[in-house]
Enzyme design. Structure first.
Site, short mmCIF file in Angstrom:
data_model
loop_
_atom_site.label_atom_id
_atom_site.label_comp_id
_atom_site.label_asym_id
_atom_site.label_seq_id
_atom_site.Cartn_x
_atom_site.Cartn_y
_atom_site.Cartn_z
CG ASN A 102 45.84 37.82 27.14
OD1 ASN A 102 46.64 37.51 27.82
ND2 ASN A 102 45.69 36.16 26.11
NE ARG A 103 43.79 43.23 33.12
CZ ARG A 103 43.85 42.26 34.40
NH1 ARG A 103 43.48 41.19 34.31
NH2 ARG A 103 45.02 42.88 35.86
#
Ligand SMILES: Cc1cc2nc3c(=O)[nH]c(=O)nc-3n(C[C@H](O)[C@H](O)[C@H](O)COP(=O)(O)O)c2cc1C
Length: 213
Positions: free
Chosen positions: A191-192
């Site tokens: 999710n970065r």
């Protein structure tokens, strides 16, 4: 918008980096990651991008190979009269970037580049294959040339000249030691929300901190 480019996207899931498993000294941490990189399928594990700046504050980057690592810093070899060499002579602040993308990692170093001793450069120079030693004499690195033939005819002349002789270290060729004042370790996460841990030299020890991804 180029959707074929905009939609290129990977989720990073291989690993994580946390303060508990982190080694106290950034060089030890670098060695640990570097060993993992060497065992991986990453081509040219010692390739790094070095960025320098010119007198107009214009940065430029290029890949070089890390050739030595110690608790003092990171060593690479090049032509001192090349574009990077001239820029370092004016301003020795540089950044190094190791793009270890297959492991979803990058390491970024900020520091000062200093020429190593001529005897240390000499020692490394003579470890190189003879062809590479001769090419260091052939190439006035970063200077504009007419065509490739000019290079090859100079190479052939010098091959003949040094057929039975040792190739001397060119006056303008040697190593730089990049002495870091900061080293950041980046590990891609889902999710970065990536892990970014940095070490900063505080004069007598390394401070450690975490950056927002
Ligand atoms: C994988 C790779 C490794 C390289 N290693 C070196 C190196 O160790 N030293 C070097 O001077 N140039 C190396 N080069 C070439 C540089 O990227 C660059 O073209 C050259 O140093 C001239 O840069 P400059 O004109 O900005 O000074 C390498 C290039 C690649 C792609």
């Amino acid at each position: 918008m180029r959707e074929d480019i905009a939609s290129l996207r990977n989720e990073y899931t291989q690993s994580s980096l946390d303060e508990l498993s982190l080694l106290k000294n950034p060089f030890d941490q670098f060695e640990k990651w570097f060993e993992e990189v060497k065992r991986s399928a990453i081509p040219e594990p010692n390739a790094m991008v070095i960025c320098t700046v010119n007198s107009n504050s214009q940065p430029s980057s290029r890949t070089v190979l890390l050739k030595d690592l110690s608790k003092k810093g990171f060593t690479f070899y090049t032509n001192y009269d090349s574009r990077k060499g001239k820029e370092i002579a004016r301003n020795n602040s540089v950044s190094l970037l190791f793009p270890w993308l297959e492991l979803e990692r990058q390491v970024i170093v900020q520091g000062k580049a200093e020429r190593i001793s001529r005897s240390a450069s000499e020692e490394y120079f003579h470890l190189r294959p003879k062809g590479s030693q001769i090419s260091a004499h052939v190439s006035n690195q970063s200077e504009r040339i007419i065509n490739r033939i000019a290079l090859e005819s100079k190479l052939n002349l010098l091959k003949e000249e040094y057929k039975d002789k040792e190739v001397p270290l060119p006056d303008n060729w040697g190593g730089y030691l990049v002495i870091p004042y900061s080293i950041e370790f980046w590990q891609g996460c889902p999710n970065r929300l990536h892990d970014r841990i940095f070490y900063e030299w505080a004069g007598d020890s390394w401070n450690v901190g975490r950056l927002s991804p």
